[in-house]
Design an enzyme around this catalytic site. Structure first.
Site, PDB file in Angstrom:
ATOM      1  N   GLU A 119       0.834  -1.218   0.000  1.00  0.00           N
ATOM      2  CA  GLU A 119       0.000   0.000   0.000  1.00  0.00           C
ATOM      3  C   GLU A 119       0.858   1.254   0.000  1.00  0.00           C
ATOM      4  O   GLU A 119       0.400   2.342   0.362  1.00  0.00           O
ATOM      5  CB  GLU A 119      -0.947   0.021   1.216  1.00  0.00           C
ATOM      6  CG  GLU A 119      -1.898  -1.152   1.323  1.00  0.00           C
ATOM      7  CD  GLU A 119      -3.055  -1.116   0.318  1.00  0.00           C
ATOM      8  OE1 GLU A 119      -3.081  -0.178  -0.511  1.00  0.00           O
ATOM      9  OE2 GLU A 119      -3.888  -2.026   0.349  1.00  0.00           O
ATOM     10  N   HIS A 142      -2.962   1.832   8.188  1.00  0.00           N
ATOM     11  CA  HIS A 142      -4.050   1.091   7.533  1.00  0.00           C
ATOM     12  C   HIS A 142      -4.243  -0.206   8.311  1.00  0.00           C
ATOM     13  O   HIS A 142      -3.265  -0.907   8.596  1.00  0.00           O
ATOM     14  CB  HIS A 142      -3.698   0.796   6.070  1.00  0.00           C
ATOM     15  CG  HIS A 142      -4.534  -0.300   5.480  1.00  0.00           C
ATOM     16  ND1 HIS A 142      -5.917  -0.227   5.421  1.00  0.00           N
ATOM     17  CD2 HIS A 142      -4.202  -1.510   4.967  1.00  0.00           C
ATOM     18  CE1 HIS A 142      -6.379  -1.337   4.884  1.00  0.00           C
ATOM     19  NE2 HIS A 142      -5.366  -2.129   4.607  1.00  0.00           N
ATOM     20  N   HIS A 144      -7.467  -3.456   9.571  1.00  0.00           N
ATOM     21  CA  HIS A 144      -8.695  -4.177   9.204  1.00  0.00           C
ATOM     22  C   HIS A 144      -9.580  -4.367  10.442  1.00  0.00           C
ATOM     23  O   HIS A 144      -9.749  -5.507  10.900  1.00  0.00           O
ATOM     24  CB  HIS A 144      -8.342  -5.544   8.608  1.00  0.00           C
ATOM     25  CG  HIS A 144      -7.477  -5.530   7.387  1.00  0.00           C
ATOM     26  ND1 HIS A 144      -6.853  -6.662   6.877  1.00  0.00           N
ATOM     27  CD2 HIS A 144      -7.135  -4.519   6.542  1.00  0.00           C
ATOM     28  CE1 HIS A 144      -6.170  -6.356   5.784  1.00  0.00           C
ATOM     29  NE2 HIS A 144      -6.307  -5.051   5.569  1.00  0.00           N
ATOM     30  N   HIS A 214     -12.839  -3.477   3.179  1.00  0.00           N
ATOM     31  CA  HIS A 214     -11.406  -3.787   3.277  1.00  0.00           C
ATOM     32  C   HIS A 214     -10.834  -3.368   4.635  1.00  0.00           C
ATOM     33  O   HIS A 214     -10.346  -4.201   5.390  1.00  0.00           O
ATOM     34  CB  HIS A 214     -10.665  -3.112   2.109  1.00  0.00           C
ATOM     35  CG  HIS A 214      -9.180  -3.304   2.141  1.00  0.00           C
ATOM     36  ND1 HIS A 214      -8.354  -2.923   1.124  1.00  0.00           N
ATOM     37  CD2 HIS A 214      -8.354  -3.824   3.087  1.00  0.00           C
ATOM     38  CE1 HIS A 214      -7.100  -3.212   1.417  1.00  0.00           C
ATOM     39  NE2 HIS A 214      -7.078  -3.750   2.621  1.00  0.00           N
TER      40      HIS A 214
HETATM   41  P1  13P Z   1       1.181  -5.500   3.036  1.00  0.00           P
HETATM   42  O1  13P Z   1       1.615  -6.776   3.743  1.00  0.00           O
HETATM   43  O2  13P Z   1       1.794  -5.394   1.666  1.00  0.00           O
HETATM   44  O3  13P Z   1       1.445  -4.301   3.912  1.00  0.00           O
HETATM   45  O4  13P Z   1      -0.395  -5.586   2.758  1.00  0.00           O
HETATM   46  C1  13P Z   1      -1.326  -5.719   3.801  1.00  0.00           C
HETATM   47  C2  13P Z   1      -2.636  -5.085   3.502  1.00  0.00           C
HETATM   48  O5  13P Z   1      -3.423  -4.919   4.402  1.00  0.00           O
HETATM   49  C3  13P Z   1      -2.949  -4.647   2.114  1.00  0.00           C
HETATM   50  O6  13P Z   1      -4.113  -3.862   2.077  1.00  0.00           O
HETATM   51 ZN    ZN Z   2      -5.432  -4.069   3.855  1.00  0.00          ZN
END
Ligand code: 13P
Ligand code: ZN
Length: 269
Positions: A119, A142, A144, A214
């Site tokens: 990302e 970022h 989840h 996401h």
């Molecule tokens: P990375 O392991 O490349 O950081 O990706 C994790 C992710 O959450 C992608 O949206």
């Molecule tokens: Zn992600």
């Protein structure tokens, strides 16, 4: 080999905060496998030792041009690396990069040739935007979060500020500590320039944005501040879901109570 953690106490402090937050993300269940990523702009902390380090990678091309980031330094979680590992061994699961003078590529500087997150386009575009605006924001997260991602599967919650109002109304602290609310980004492929561009548009109005189905992207002066905003929004989501699980629709705070919060706490919205 000397490491950046030994030579630069100021950078060590920021990387320790990243490790602390990475541990929280794992224990909260927001970071399955390699899920989520963190970058921190450490340019202001870069000392001569860092600036004199030779790159340990080739130049790696970016998908975007970042005019405000020429020569900037970032700590980045590595792609495919686990938050639970970043928490314990940050320099094995992340690296410091420098944006090259062409503003279209970067080099890994230290400690190990760990390639940054997939990302990276979104993260660096956001940093570029904030540096250009003269903002103090240095950290991008970022992650989840389960309840917030679940709520993004309901089209009714994706209309502008519907989810923000609902979450703010669950418990007064949500509005106090996430005063700009939650922006919504319609689904885009992870890692894409389109996802980065639409995040940028919303981040002028919000400190946290939802990537539909996401995860979220949050910004802050440091990584703890970015984490706290996602944490308070998630707490509100959990209260909503707990009420629904008890079989009733929560009433939520009244409009008057929410307005009073804005006045007493001097909030922007
Ligand atoms: P990375 O392991 O490349 O950081 O990706 C994790 C992710 O959450 C992608 O949206
Ligand atoms: Zn992600």
């Amino acid at each position: 080999m000397t490491t950046i953690l030994e030579t630069s106490p100021a950078i060590k402090t920021e990387i320790e905060k990243v490790a602390e937050v990475a541990g929280y993300l794992w224990t909260k269940g927001w970071a399955e496998r390699n899920g989520g990523n963190i970058t921190v702009n450490i340019t202001d902390l870069a000392d001569d030792t860092l600036k004199n380090m030779k790159p340990i990678s080739e130049k790696i091309a970016l998908d975007v041009e970042l005019p405000y980031l020429k020569g900037a330094y970032f700590f980045c979680k590595g792609t495919n690396k686990r938050m639970r590992d970043l928490a314990r061994f940050p320099m094995d699961n992340g690296s410091v990069i420098r944006i090259c003078d062409d503003c279209k590529s970067y080099e890994i500087i230290t400690d190990k040739p760990v390639k940054p997150t997939s990302e990276i386009t979104a993260h660096l575009s956001v940093h570029n935007h904030f540096v250009g605006k003269g903002s103090d924001y240095k950290a991008v997260l970022h992650t989840h979060p389960i309840e917030l991602v679940a709520m993004s599967h309901n089209p009714a919650f994706l209309k502008k500020d519907v989810l923000t109002r609902l979450l703010w109304s669950m418990i007064p602290e949500t509005k106090a500590f996430c005063p700009r609310g939650l922006g919504i980004i319609p689904y885009k492929i992870p890692g894409s320039v389109e996802l980065a561009d639409s995040s940028l548009e919303e981040l002028d109005d919000y400190d946290v944005v939802m990537w539909e189905k996401h995860g979220v992207l949050a910004v802050g002066d440091d990584i703890l501040e970015a984490f706290d905003q996602v944490d308070v929004l998630t707490k509100a989501a959990q209260i909503y879901i707990a009420a629904k699980n008890m079989g009733f629709e929560p009433t939520g705070m009244t409009d008057e109570a929410m307005q009073e919060m804005s006045i007493v706490f001097n909030l922007p919205k």
